[in-house]
Design a protein around this motif. Structure first.
Motif, PDB file in Angstrom:
ATOM      1  N   LEU A  98       0.830  -1.201   0.000  1.00 22.89           N
ATOM      2  CA  LEU A  98       0.000   0.000   0.000  1.00 22.89           C
ATOM      3  C   LEU A  98       0.865   1.251   0.000  1.00 22.89           C
ATOM      4  CD1 LEU A  98      -2.718   1.463   0.243  1.00 22.89           C
ATOM      5  CD2 LEU A  98      -2.635   1.079   2.715  1.00 22.89           C
ATOM      6  N   TYR A  99       1.954   1.195   0.716  1.00 22.61           N
ATOM      7  CA  TYR A  99       2.854   2.346   0.859  1.00 22.61           C
ATOM      8  C   TYR A  99       3.534   2.701  -0.470  1.00 22.61           C
ATOM      9  CZ  TYR A  99       5.919   5.247   3.860  1.00 22.61           C
ATOM     10  OH  TYR A  99       6.562   6.292   4.486  1.00 22.61           O
ATOM     11  N   PHE A 100       3.910   1.663  -1.219  1.00 26.62           N
ATOM     12  CA  PHE A 100       4.777   1.861  -2.387  1.00 26.62           C
ATOM     13  C   PHE A 100       4.216   2.819  -3.436  1.00 26.62           C
ATOM     14  CE2 PHE A 100       6.856   0.391  -6.369  1.00 26.62           C
ATOM     15  CZ  PHE A 100       8.156   0.742  -6.023  1.00 26.62           C
ATOM     16  N   PRO A 101       2.996   2.635  -3.950  1.00 24.91           N
ATOM     17  CA  PRO A 101       2.509   3.569  -4.983  1.00 24.91           C
ATOM     18  C   PRO A 101       2.365   4.998  -4.466  1.00 24.91           C
ATOM     19  CG  PRO A 101       0.746   2.114  -4.255  1.00 24.91           C
ATOM     20  CD  PRO A 101       2.011   1.580  -3.672  1.00 24.91           C
ATOM     21  N   ILE A 102       2.076   5.149  -3.181  1.00 24.88           N
ATOM     22  CA  ILE A 102       1.938   6.499  -2.622  1.00 24.88           C
ATOM     23  C   ILE A 102       3.282   7.204  -2.602  1.00 24.88           C
ATOM     24  CG2 ILE A 102       1.224   7.854  -0.619  1.00 24.88           C
ATOM     25  CD1 ILE A 102      -0.621   5.556   0.191  1.00 24.88           C
ATOM     26  N   ILE A 103       4.319   6.516  -2.117  1.00 20.87           N
ATOM     27  CA  ILE A 103       5.625   7.170  -2.001  1.00 20.87           C
ATOM     28  C   ILE A 103       6.279   7.363  -3.372  1.00 20.87           C
ATOM     29  CG2 ILE A 103       6.951   5.059  -1.627  1.00 20.87           C
ATOM     30  CD1 ILE A 103       7.494   8.573  -0.086  1.00 20.87           C
ATOM     31  N   VAL A 104       6.020   6.447  -4.310  1.00 16.98           N
ATOM     32  CA  VAL A 104       6.551   6.648  -5.668  1.00 16.98           C
ATOM     33  C   VAL A 104       5.935   7.903  -6.287  1.00 16.98           C
ATOM     34  CG1 VAL A 104       6.559   5.734  -8.021  1.00 16.98           C
ATOM     35  CG2 VAL A 104       7.154   4.251  -6.112  1.00 16.98           C
ATOM     36  N   ASN A 105       4.638   8.092  -6.089  1.00 15.80           N
ATOM     37  CA  ASN A 105       3.968   9.283  -6.599  1.00 15.80           C
ATOM     38  C   ASN A 105       4.576  10.551  -5.992  1.00 15.80           C
ATOM     39  OD1 ASN A 105       1.564  10.681  -7.918  1.00 15.80           O
ATOM     40  ND2 ASN A 105       1.254  11.249  -5.777  1.00 15.80           N
ATOM     41  N   ILE A 106       4.830  10.535  -4.685  1.00 14.56           N
ATOM     42  CA  ILE A 106       5.436  11.690  -4.014  1.00 14.56           C
ATOM     43  C   ILE A 106       6.835  11.946  -4.556  1.00 14.56           C
ATOM     44  CG2 ILE A 106       6.292  12.561  -1.801  1.00 14.56           C
ATOM     45  CD1 ILE A 106       3.989  11.008  -0.464  1.00 14.56           C
ATOM     46  N   CYS A 107       7.585  10.875  -4.785  1.00 16.76           N
ATOM     47  CA  CYS A 107       8.952  11.006  -5.297  1.00 16.76           C
ATOM     48  C   CYS A 107       8.967  11.622  -6.692  1.00 16.76           C
ATOM     49  CB  CYS A 107       9.626   9.624  -5.312  1.00 16.76           C
ATOM     50  SG  CYS A 107      11.325   9.651  -5.915  1.00 16.76           S
ATOM     51  N   ILE A 108       8.135  11.111  -7.581  1.00 11.53           N
ATOM     52  CA  ILE A 108       8.078  11.636  -8.946  1.00 11.53           C
ATOM     53  C   ILE A 108       7.634  13.099  -8.944  1.00 11.53           C
ATOM     54  CG2 ILE A 108       6.991  11.411 -11.211  1.00 11.53           C
ATOM     55  CD1 ILE A 108       8.993   9.211 -10.536  1.00 11.53           C
ATOM     56  N   LEU A 109       6.658  13.424  -8.096  1.00  9.06           N
ATOM     57  CA  LEU A 109       6.195  14.801  -7.974  1.00  9.06           C
ATOM     58  C   LEU A 109       7.332  15.711  -7.506  1.00  9.06           C
ATOM     59  CD1 LEU A 109       3.997  17.016  -7.829  1.00  9.06           C
ATOM     60  CD2 LEU A 109       3.486  16.202  -5.510  1.00  9.06           C
ATOM     61  N   SER A 110       8.074  15.274  -6.501  1.00 10.59           N
ATOM     62  CA  SER A 110       9.178  16.081  -5.964  1.00 10.59           C
ATOM     63  C   SER A 110      10.234  16.352  -7.029  1.00 10.59           C
ATOM     64  CB  SER A 110       9.817  15.373  -4.763  1.00 10.59           C
ATOM     65  OG  SER A 110       8.874  15.154  -3.743  1.00 10.59           O
ATOM     66  N   LEU A 111      10.551  15.330  -7.820  1.00  6.25           N
ATOM     67  CA  LEU A 111      11.537  15.495  -8.889  1.00  6.25           C
ATOM     68  C   LEU A 111      10.999  16.396  -9.995  1.00  6.25           C
ATOM     69  CD1 LEU A 111      12.807  11.804  -9.120  1.00  6.25           C
ATOM     70  CD2 LEU A 111      14.070  13.755  -8.204  1.00  6.25           C
ATOM     71  N   ALA A 112       9.722  16.239 -10.321  1.00  9.18           N
ATOM     72  CA  ALA A 112       9.135  16.996 -11.422  1.00  9.18           C
ATOM     73  C   ALA A 112       9.120  18.493 -11.142  1.00  9.18           C
ATOM     74  CB  ALA A 112       7.719  16.502 -11.705  1.00  9.18           C
ATOM     75  N   VAL A 113       8.823  18.871  -9.892  1.00  8.18           N
ATOM     76  CA  VAL A 113       8.748  20.305  -9.555  1.00  8.18           C
ATOM     77  C   VAL A 113       9.999  20.768  -8.822  1.00  8.18           C
ATOM     78  CG1 VAL A 113       6.235  20.269  -9.481  1.00  8.18           C
ATOM     79  CG2 VAL A 113       7.520  19.881  -7.373  1.00  8.18           C
ATOM     80  N   ARG A 114      10.984  19.878  -8.687  1.00  7.96           N
ATOM     81  CA  ARG A 114      12.257  20.206  -8.035  1.00  7.96           C
ATOM     82  C   ARG A 114      12.046  20.778  -6.640  1.00  7.96           C
ATOM     83  NH1 ARG A 114      16.085  22.454 -13.037  1.00  7.96           N
ATOM     84  NH2 ARG A 114      15.296  20.997 -14.593  1.00  7.96           N
ATOM     85  N   PHE A 115      11.225  20.077  -5.863  1.00  9.85           N
ATOM     86  CA  PHE A 115      10.896  20.542  -4.517  1.00  9.85           C
ATOM     87  C   PHE A 115      11.937  20.022  -3.532  1.00  9.85           C
ATOM     88  CE2 PHE A 115       8.280  19.766  -0.553  1.00  9.85           C
ATOM     89  CZ  PHE A 115       8.361  21.082  -0.119  1.00  9.85           C
ATOM     90  N   GLU A 116      12.758  20.912  -3.013  1.00 13.90           N
ATOM     91  CA  GLU A 116      13.864  20.489  -2.163  1.00 13.90           C
ATOM     92  C   GLU A 116      13.390  19.922  -0.826  1.00 13.90           C
ATOM     93  OE1 GLU A 116      16.448  23.655  -1.015  1.00 13.90           O
ATOM     94  OE2 GLU A 116      14.830  25.092  -0.717  1.00 13.90           O
TER      95      GLU A 116
END
Length: 243
Positions: A98-116
């Motif tokens: 359950l955790y995995f798709p949520i954290i992958v989404n957060i990771c991709i979002l962080s990289l996409a908007v370069r959120f430090e």
């Protein structure tokens, strides 16, 4: 029992090592703590990372997410549920799935908007989640699309663990952490940062200072799309480099 592959042999060896076991517990606790904190914020209907400007790339996303009605606390409930399942030994595999798709989404979002704010933590959390999934391979293998699997069942907790410290593994963990930090700091030409002042420090007293400041104003003052501001910065930087 089917003949054990080299991976299965290595996996069984790892499952009987105390230090790998300790690391799996560490990953579970850290991941659970992160989602409990983030989940409570959403359930309490508070804006996550409220200090960000609403025209900041991540700030705009989080503001929009905050105004999605019951979907916002639903995410929080899912995060807390995943955290609780991770902490319970009998449900850790379900929690990791359950955790995995949520954290992958957060990771991709962080990289996409370069959120430090999560540029370092989210990739590390993905890797920690993957470690837990691999640690529970003896349970997951039955639902994976493999033609043949070694049917040695669920690996039981050994009566006595092997205490040999896996130096190479933990050196790899340290190097992974260092590389992740390095990429977050040096992997992008420019980042919006969390504020105008922090953004302008990136090219302070360099030949790119003017265009760097223009990029920061494009993001933080004008509220333009991040891709648009990045394209403008790239074009101006290329002109400077070619002169």
């Amino acid at each position: 029992m089917n003949r054990l592959t080299k991976f299965d042999q290595f996996y069984l060896k790892v499952k009987h090592n105390r230090w790998y076991w300790y690391f799996s517990i560490f990953c579970r606790v850290i991941l659970a703590y992160a989602f409990v904190v983030a989940g409570i914020v959403k359930i309490m209907d508070e804006k996550f990372a409220s200090g960000l400007s609403e025209i900041h790339p991540m700030g705009a996303y989080l503001t929009a997410l905050h105004h999605t009605g019951y979907y916002y606390p639903f995410i929080g409930i899912a995060q807390i549920l995943a955290a609780i399942l991770l902490l319970i030994p009998r449900t850790v595999t379900l929690g990791a799935l359950l955790y995995f798709p949520i954290i992958v989404n957060i990771c991709i979002l962080s990289l996409a908007v370069r959120f430090e704010g999560s540029l370092v933590t989210s990739p590390l959390m993905v890797l920690a989640n993957l470690y837990i999934l691999v640690w529970n391979y003896d349970r997951l293998k039955y639902i994976m699309p493999f033609k043949k699997i070694a049917d040695y069942g669920i690996v039981k907790k050994p009566e006595k663990y092997n205490n040999k410290f896996p130096f190479l593994f933990f050196i790899g963990v340290g190097l992974t952490f260092g590389v992740t930090v390095l990429i977050s700091q040096k992997g992008f030409d420019i980042m919006p940062r969390n504020s105008m002042s922090d953004c302008k420090k990136q090219y302070h007293q360099t030949k790119y200072e003017t265009i760097g400041n223009e990029f920061c104003e494009c993001v933080h003052a004008k509220g333009n799309l991040l891709d648009h501001c990045l394209d403008e910065f790239k074009e101006k930087k290329e002109r400077i480099d070619n002169n």
